[in-house]
Write an enzyme that holds these catalytic residues in place. Structure first.
Site, PDB file in Angstrom:
ATOM      1  N   TRP A 129       6.511   8.482  -1.606  1.00  0.00           N
ATOM      2  CA  TRP A 129       6.547   7.164  -2.257  1.00  0.00           C
ATOM      3  C   TRP A 129       7.082   6.099  -1.296  1.00  0.00           C
ATOM      4  O   TRP A 129       6.651   4.946  -1.315  1.00  0.00           O
ATOM      5  CB  TRP A 129       7.437   7.241  -3.506  1.00  0.00           C
ATOM      6  CG  TRP A 129       7.668   5.915  -4.173  1.00  0.00           C
ATOM      7  CD1 TRP A 129       6.871   5.300  -5.090  1.00  0.00           C
ATOM      8  CD2 TRP A 129       8.789   5.035  -3.980  1.00  0.00           C
ATOM      9  NE1 TRP A 129       7.407   4.103  -5.485  1.00  0.00           N
ATOM     10  CE2 TRP A 129       8.583   3.913  -4.809  1.00  0.00           C
ATOM     11  CE3 TRP A 129       9.928   5.077  -3.189  1.00  0.00           C
ATOM     12  CZ2 TRP A 129       9.494   2.855  -4.872  1.00  0.00           C
ATOM     13  CZ3 TRP A 129      10.832   4.026  -3.250  1.00  0.00           C
ATOM     14  CH2 TRP A 129      10.600   2.937  -4.086  1.00  0.00           C
ATOM     15  N   HIS A 130       8.009   6.531  -0.425  1.00  0.00           N
ATOM     16  CA  HIS A 130       8.611   5.560   0.497  1.00  0.00           C
ATOM     17  C   HIS A 130       7.644   5.073   1.569  1.00  0.00           C
ATOM     18  O   HIS A 130       7.829   3.993   2.116  1.00  0.00           O
ATOM     19  CB  HIS A 130       9.853   6.168   1.170  1.00  0.00           C
ATOM     20  CG  HIS A 130      11.048   6.183   0.281  1.00  0.00           C
ATOM     21  ND1 HIS A 130      11.274   7.162  -0.645  1.00  0.00           N
ATOM     22  CD2 HIS A 130      12.086   5.322   0.165  1.00  0.00           C
ATOM     23  CE1 HIS A 130      12.403   6.914  -1.291  1.00  0.00           C
ATOM     24  NE2 HIS A 130      12.914   5.795  -0.821  1.00  0.00           N
ATOM     25  N   GLY A 131       6.650   5.859   1.889  1.00  0.00           N
ATOM     26  CA  GLY A 131       5.719   5.398   2.916  1.00  0.00           C
ATOM     27  C   GLY A 131       4.609   6.406   3.152  1.00  0.00           C
ATOM     28  O   GLY A 131       4.792   7.600   2.933  1.00  0.00           O
ATOM     29  N   PHE A 160       7.790  -0.822   1.275  1.00  0.00           N
ATOM     30  CA  PHE A 160       7.491   0.241   0.329  1.00  0.00           C
ATOM     31  C   PHE A 160       6.791  -0.346  -0.877  1.00  0.00           C
ATOM     32  O   PHE A 160       6.465   0.219  -1.811  1.00  0.00           O
ATOM     33  CB  PHE A 160       8.757   0.977  -0.093  1.00  0.00           C
ATOM     34  CG  PHE A 160       9.522   1.503   1.096  1.00  0.00           C
ATOM     35  CD1 PHE A 160       8.851   1.935   2.231  1.00  0.00           C
ATOM     36  CD2 PHE A 160      10.887   1.521   1.105  1.00  0.00           C
ATOM     37  CE1 PHE A 160       9.528   2.401   3.330  1.00  0.00           C
ATOM     38  CE2 PHE A 160      11.582   1.996   2.209  1.00  0.00           C
ATOM     39  CZ  PHE A 160      10.895   2.428   3.315  1.00  0.00           C
TER      40      PHE A 160
END
Lengths: 455, 326
Positions: free
Chosen positions: A316-318, A455
């Site tokens: 989800w962060h990248g 993000f």
């Protein structure tokens, strides 16, 4: 519009003025909606179309879910939202991964890459709206009938771009109560705004100069510099994200809206589980409620669920394998922690050692988070385990900055997770705020983005 | 309600008071906000220095003004009060800015300017003046609004212009200004000075009898290198100095032995020669004489030991010019 700019400060105060000048609740929410759209469009106006389209879609799908209680409609709603996130954020990553996989088999694939712009904050508002649809389906909340209030919930400029991820049941009722101006709330908001800017401009932006240099070419670092830079990043990312969240909470308070705190001294944690209760709290709660528990939670295959939750949380962060590795590392560690908690020596380890282990472990995992790719991460780990001999000295300003931040946390973190500021004497309130403002002013030359914006 | 009003008004009134204070002492606050302005403030306050060094960290670290003054007095009977106005992080703009201020000071008779390539390059002045603000390009699409707002703040509020004076280290600068007539603070500008002192570099080194060294005074002829940016930057400085009656000496500080060959190159000598025709000045290049490792803290900056040695050397080499004129 970045929070650490004069444009934002001016924009925000103008909006606050118009908001409290408006006579009715409806007008106030309309001011908030237009302010949020203006804020979002300021950076890149075409992204507004995506945001508004998703607003309209989710408003109606929410109503439909409530009316029909249909799982199928919920699925459609969730899939559409996740698809937009996937399309903008992960499609290129997926295409590149497929090409790389085939390359291993000596097959050359040509996949067209789409060079489009990533809508700011898409990860945050997607999670927020998925939670809303699920909550409506679970009948934990009613679908919002007012489009304006629903749109404000989805796009409130205070937390639109980088959280905190707010729950509809906490946020929407507040929009129906913003009819009374509370001076103490405004005052608290102003303090949070100043303190958040202080953390961002004075600490995060200064540390970033050393961290960027270190990660750019880790082969130039000796072990001492590499560790110093790594600790620098540990504090930079905390300051960057905590600073943003604090400003967001301040913005909310100035409108009489209370947003949840997102950080609670995470680096004092002595277990990784405790760390995740203190770090990016709203994301941890979201992952628990909408991913970990639906996967089965503690009831079945706990370790698998934990690992999947953290690996997906990493992703989800990248859109990069580095983030997957980062999340997986946390997942593995959490599993080991669970397995080891009943061992005979678990309670005999001194707390300071546990704390050291957690802080250093979390810092080491940040390498995956900060490095540009896997080779860069490996280079950095080599530097960490390399020689301590070098002609390059550890920058004293980096150490000074870390010490300054630790001292700041010691004295002020409580005032940024509670309302204790309101109990301070007026003299203390003014002195602290003016000192922070002057320090912000003296450091205000760097113009850097917030890490979590991507993000 | 009352407490909230007191809070907001308190912040506003405090800032208004700071603004009033800054406006009435703006140059003083500027001095606290920037190293070169601090040194200019020193010079203004002292009003007695006749020789002033200007340059980069290499001169700041490599030249002890007190020793230079003592050497001239004791060995050559020249009594000239000396000040080292060099600071780290110089560029052409900052050197030009400093020079303009130094040329206005009547007590200064001789300016000794470092002419190494380190200091000669384009760069921001780094000081916000109403008339002289350079703002960086903002990356966001509406950056011009942000720039205009920042410019407005700089133009309107003195507190914003001198904002670096509110850093913690400005307190030390304040103390330095207050005591500038009594003490030579030059050492405190050197990076890692505490480390150097604690390792006993000062105690261990005792100045010995100086071994004369004939510096390379440049007379070489050669093709033009007038297209280089370093040359055009140098010309800007020369243009500024054309009409002054002050003695001007350019010099290049020494480097480590292993770098001497690389730094002591013919093209730079050609440049000096070419510029010498436009403004008769003395150029001395010490890069051709490499210093041993134990005299430097890195490849181009002298340590305390090298500083004392080089100061003696420079006093010896410049004494005839300072005594008799050029």
């Amino acid at each position: 519009m970045l929070f650490n700019t004069l444009t934002f400060v001016l924009f925000h105060f103008v909006c606050v003025f118009f908001f409290w000048s408006a006579k009715t609740l409806k007008m106030r929410n309309t001011v908030l909606l237009f302010a949020s759209l203006f804020f979002y469009g300021w950076y890149y106006w075409p992204a507004l179309f995506i945001l508004v389209a998703l607003m309209v879609f989710n408003y109606f799908i929410g109503q439909k879910i409530e009316l029909t209680a249909s799982k199928k409609i919920l699925t459609i709603g969730v899939v559409v939202n996740l698809f937009s996130l996937f399309f903008f954020k992960y499609s290129t990553f997926l295409a590149e991964t497929i090409v790389d996989l085939f390359a291993v088999l000596n097959i050359t694939l040509s996949v067209p890459t789409l060079n489009y712009w990533l809508p700011l904050g898409i990860s945050f508002y997607t999670f927020q709206i998925v939670a809303y649809l699920v909550d409506v389906y679970r009948k934990e909340i009613e679908a919002e009938k007012s489009f304006v209030q629903f749109a404000v919930f989805m796009a409130f400029y205070g937390q639109l771009i980088a959280g905190p991820i707010v729950r509809a049941k906490d946020f929407l009722p507040q929009l129906k109560r913003v009819n009374v101006f509370k001076p103490s709330s405004f005052q608290l908001g102003l303090y949070y705004l100043i303190a958040g800017l202080f953390i961002k401009v004075v600490v995060a932006d200064t540390l970033s100069q050393f961290v960027d240099f270190g990660f750019q070419d880790p082969t130039k670092l000796n072990a001492l510099n590499a560790w110093g830079t790594l600790y620098g990043f540990s504090f930079q990312i905390l300051a960057d994200f905590w600073g943003y969240s604090t400003i967001a909470i301040g913005v909310g308070y100035m409108y009489g809206i209370e947003l949840p705190i997102n950080f609670n001294s995470p680096y004092i944690a002595s277990t990784l589980r405790d760390f995740w209760r203190r770090w990016h709290i709203t994301l941890s709660i979201w992952l628990r409620d909408y991913l970990y528990i639906p996967l089965g939670g503690n009831k079945a295959s706990t370790h698998r669920n934990l690992f999947l939750t953290m690996a997906l949380g990493g992703l989800w962060h990248g859109a990069s394998w580095n983030f997957v590795l980062w999340g997986s590392g946390h997942g593995m560690w959490l599993i080991l922690e669970r397995m080891g908690k009943n061992l005979w020596f678990a309670n005999k380890v001194p707390k300071i050692l546990k704390w050291l282990l957690v802080f250093n472990g979390v810092s080491l995992l940040w390498v995956f988070f900060r490095a540009t790719d896997l080779p860069n991460s490996i280079e950095y780990f080599r530097a960490l385990t390399g020689s301590f001999e070098s002609t390059i000295k550890l920058q004293s300003e980096l150490i000074n900055q870390i010490i300054l931040f630790v001292v700041f946390c010691f004295f002020f973190s409580k005032s940024l997770s509670t309302k204790v500021f309101l109990d301070w004497s007026s003299k203390k309130q003014i002195t602290v705020s003016v000192a922070m403002l002057l320090t912000i002013l003296s450091f205000a030359s760097a113009k850097l983005d917030f890490i979590y914006f991507v993000f | 309600m009352k407490k909230a009003v007191i809070y907001v008004l308190g912040i506003l009134i405090t800032f208004a008071s700071i603004e009033a204070l800054v406006r009435s002492n703006e140059s003083y606050f500027y001095a606290l906000s920037d190293k070169i302005l601090l040194k200019i403030e020193f010079l203004k306050k002292r009003q007695t220095d006749q020789i002033v060094f200007l340059g980069t960290s290499r001169t700041q670290d490599g030249l002890d003004p007190s020793l230079f003054q003592k050497e001239l007095k004791s060995r050559y009977d020249i009594d000239l009060r000396t000040f080292n106005a060099a600071t780290a992080g110089q560029n052409t703009n900052r050197i030009l800015y400093s020079l303009k201020r130094l040329l206005e000071m009547e007590n200064i008779e001789t300016l000794i300017i470092e002419s190494s390539s380190v200091g000669l390059h384009e760069g921001a002045l780094g000081i916000d003046f109403k008339e002289d603000t350079s703002l960086e390009e903002d990356e966001v699409s509406n950056g011009h609004v942000e720039d205009s707002l920042q410019q407005f703040m700089v133009d309107t509020f003195a507190t914003v212009r001198v904002r670096k004076a509110f850093k913690l280290k400005a307190v030390f600068r304040l103390v330095m200004i207050w005591s500038s007539n009594k003490y030579n603070h030059d050492l405190w500008f050197m990076p890692g000075i505490l480390r150097q002192i604690s390792f006993g570099a000062i105690k261990k080194y005792e100045p010995k009898d100086f071994t004369p060294y004939t510096p390379k005074i440049l007379f070489s002829k050669g093709d033009s290198i007038e297209n280089t940016s370093q040359y055009s930057d140098f010309l800007k400085i020369i243009d500024l100095l054309k009409n002054t009656d002050k003695k001007i000496i350019f010099y290049n500080p020494p480097v480590a032995l292993e770098n001497a060959e690389k730094d002591c190159n013919a093209s730079r000598h050609q440049m000096y020669q070419s510029i010498k025709l436009k403004k008769p000045t003395l150029f001395i290049d010490y890069t051709c004489k490499g210093f041993p490792k134990d005299s430097l803290r890195d490849s181009s900056h002298l340590n305390l030991k090298g500083r004392l040695y080089f100061t003696q050397m420079l006093a010896h080499d410049l004494a005839p010019f300072l005594k008799e004129g050029m």
